[in-house]
Design an enzyme around this catalytic site. Structure first.
Site, PDB file in Angstrom:
ATOM      1  N   TYR A   1       0.927  -1.187   0.058  1.00 46.21           N
ATOM      2  CA  TYR A   1      -0.176   0.008  -0.007  1.00 46.21           C
ATOM      3  C   TYR A   1       1.049   1.179  -0.107  1.00 46.21           C
ATOM      4  O   TYR A   1       2.110   1.167   0.277  1.00 46.21           O
ATOM      5  CB  TYR A   1      -0.978   0.107   1.352  1.00 46.21           C
ATOM      6  CG  TYR A   1      -0.039  -0.098   2.636  1.00 46.21           C
ATOM      7  CD1 TYR A   1       0.061  -1.263   2.951  1.00 46.21           C
ATOM      8  CD2 TYR A   1       0.482   0.993   3.034  1.00 46.21           C
ATOM      9  CE1 TYR A   1       0.880  -1.222   4.231  1.00 46.21           C
ATOM     10  CE2 TYR A   1       1.384   1.029   4.269  1.00 46.21           C
ATOM     11  CZ  TYR A   1       1.691  -0.231   5.002  1.00 46.21           C
ATOM     12  OH  TYR A   1       2.269  -0.423   5.988  1.00 46.21           O
TER      13      TYR A   1
ATOM     14  N   SER B   1       7.292   7.235   8.053  1.00 46.38           N
ATOM     15  CA  SER B   1       8.001   7.666   9.207  1.00 46.38           C
ATOM     16  C   SER B   1       9.625   7.486   9.060  1.00 46.38           C
ATOM     17  O   SER B   1      10.279   7.717   9.839  1.00 46.38           O
ATOM     18  CB  SER B   1       7.455   7.124  10.598  1.00 46.38           C
ATOM     19  OG  SER B   1       7.790   5.684  10.743  1.00 46.38           O
TER      20      SER B   1
ATOM     21  N   GLU C   1      33.313  -6.676  29.497  1.00 49.94           N
ATOM     22  CA  GLU C   1      34.460  -6.963  28.441  1.00 49.94           C
ATOM     23  C   GLU C   1      35.167  -5.383  27.935  1.00 49.94           C
ATOM     24  O   GLU C   1      36.210  -5.812  27.518  1.00 49.94           O
ATOM     25  CB  GLU C   1      33.908  -7.765  27.178  1.00 49.94           C
ATOM     26  CG  GLU C   1      33.347  -9.247  27.717  1.00 49.94           C
ATOM     27  CD  GLU C   1      33.010  -9.846  26.287  1.00 49.94           C
ATOM     28  OE1 GLU C   1      31.872 -10.056  26.160  1.00 49.94           O
ATOM     29  OE2 GLU C   1      33.986 -10.372  25.686  1.00 49.94           O
TER      30      GLU C   1
HETATM   31  N1  DAS Z   1       6.670   2.987   6.227  1.00 49.32           N
HETATM   32  C1  DAS Z   1       5.773   2.836   7.445  1.00 49.32           C
HETATM   33  C2  DAS Z   1       6.012   4.099   8.221  1.00 49.32           C
HETATM   34  O1  DAS Z   1       5.457   5.116   7.755  1.00 49.32           O
HETATM   35  C3  DAS Z   1       4.520   2.516   7.252  1.00 49.32           C
HETATM   36  C4  DAS Z   1       3.789   2.151   8.512  1.00 49.32           C
HETATM   37  O2  DAS Z   1       4.008   0.872   9.045  1.00 49.32           O
HETATM   38  O3  DAS Z   1       3.299   3.182   9.406  1.00 49.32           O
HETATM   39  O4  DAS Z   1       6.488   3.809   9.137  1.00 49.32           O
END
Ligand code: DAS
Length: 360
Positions: free
Chosen positions: A58, A91, A317
């Site tokens: 999408y 995002s 470590e």
């Molecule tokens: N591409 C992803 C984002 O915008 C789509 C989602 O899962 O919200 O973070």
């Protein structure tokens, strides 16, 4: 001839006063509801696919906030909602400027007496980073609730509508105050600091190793714990005093890692380098001198782990005291970067930075 009752002036007067009473009852009911602002930034929750069978194929960041709200009339039963489109991005493409713009707008709205809570619709890919940034820098105890979805609204069993409804319920709940920035996904209420996306394709994608703070079921929130790390009004960082974020990058490590990435990042002008190592944030023997050189050049070195859960132990470590390195505690590299950027707006002293990583 008898005038029918429904035509008599007395009945009409009665009907008018009944209508007035009903209208004022509705107005009172609306006034009793909390006022919740919905700030939209994009993501799948604003996505659209070609068919109901497209739950993973999408376009994200297509549907505007007004359409999101109009598509969920049930919101009007739990809050008086208003929408604002802050930006419209997937995002994974968020930038530091997006973080600053969003945080400043949230802080501004939180000051308004006619705003009881704020919901932020966001993409799932980096919502955990934005949530942490807001919890570190926005000084309010009003609920700030982030929400996203794993499937677009056009898909079968889309999760966005119920996630958004839950977010508005929580944002309007007095018992959500003072718990830091929250995320509602898949009936759970997660801490913005602790939560991460741990599965890339199912509605139950988000979890925290320390567990959810609570749940939302049929429009009611249920709480089981509260955060112990500093946040919001108890934070020493305030978005109103931050105008820019210093460059901080992450270097991911693995068996066979070369010095290419660490050298390039160290020389790129970063103020801090987050090393996302295996295990307890381990550093390959050939990388240690590169990080020491970076430290000597003034770059803050922060050891984080690529392992999802647990937390990095200092001086295990790696002799962090001797190398003057900082450890990222339980923060994954992407979250360690957020805290490092915010902390570096105040100090580059490594002892102060280590305190900050223990406390936030
Ligand atoms: N591409 C992803 C984002 O915008 C789509 C989602 O899962 O919200 O973070």
């Amino acid at each position: 001839m008898e005038v029918p009752l429904y035509l008599s002036s007395r009945f009409r007067a009665f009907a008018a006063s009944a209508a007035l009473m009903a209208a004022s009852a509705i107005a009172q009911a609306q006034q009793a509801l909390p006022n919740v602002m919905i700030l939209a930034t994009g993501g799948t929750i604003a996505g659209a696919g070609a068919s109901a069978l497209n739950s993973a194929t999408y376009a994200a960041a297509k549907v505007g906030v007004d359409k999101l709200i109009a598509g969920l009339p049930e919101l009007g039963k739990v809050a008086n909602v208003k929408g604002e489109q802050v930006f419209q991005v997937a995002s994974e493409s968020m930038t530091n400027e997006h973080l600053l713009t969003l945080a400043k707008r949230v802080a501004q709205l939180a000051k308004q007496p006619d705003v009881d809570g704020i919901v932020i619709t966001h993409g799932t890919d980096t919502v955990e980073e934005t949530a942490y940034f807001l919890t570190l820098t926005v000084h309010t105890d009003k609920p700030i609730v982030m929400v996203a979805s794993m499937r677009p609204g056009t898909a079968l069993s889309a999760d966005g509508a119920l996630n958004l409804y839950d977010a508005v319920v929580v944002a309007g709940s007095k018992d959500a105050r003072g718990k830091g920035v929250l995320l509602t996904m898949n009936d759970t209420i997660q801490s913005g600091r602790d939560v991460s996306k741990n599965v890339n394709i199912v509605p139950s994608a988000f979890s925290s190793q320390w567990g959810p703070l609570g749940m939302v079921v049929e429009g009611r929130s249920y709480w089981f714990r509260a955060p112990v790390k500093r946040h919001t009004v108890n934070s020493e960082f305030d978005i109103e005093q931050i105008s820019t974020l210093p460059p901080v990058e992450v270097v991911y490590s693995y068996a066979g890692v070369s010095t290419t990435a660490v050298d390039a990042v160290a020389k790129s002008g970063v103020k801090a380098l987050i090393h996302g190592g295996p295990g307890n944030g381990s550093v390959a023997d050939r990388i240690v001198p590169r990080l020491q050189a970076a430290r000597e050049s003034g770059v803050v070195v922060i050891r984080s782990s690529r392992v999802p859960d647990g937390f990095v132990i200092r001086n295990a470590e790696q002799p962090d005291d001797k190398y003057d390195w900082v450890v990222a505690h339980d923060l994954r590299p992407q979250k360690a970067r957020i805290l490092a950027m915010v902390a570096l707006t105040k100090t580059s002293d490594t002892k102060e930075l280590q305190r900050i990583f223990w406390e936030y």
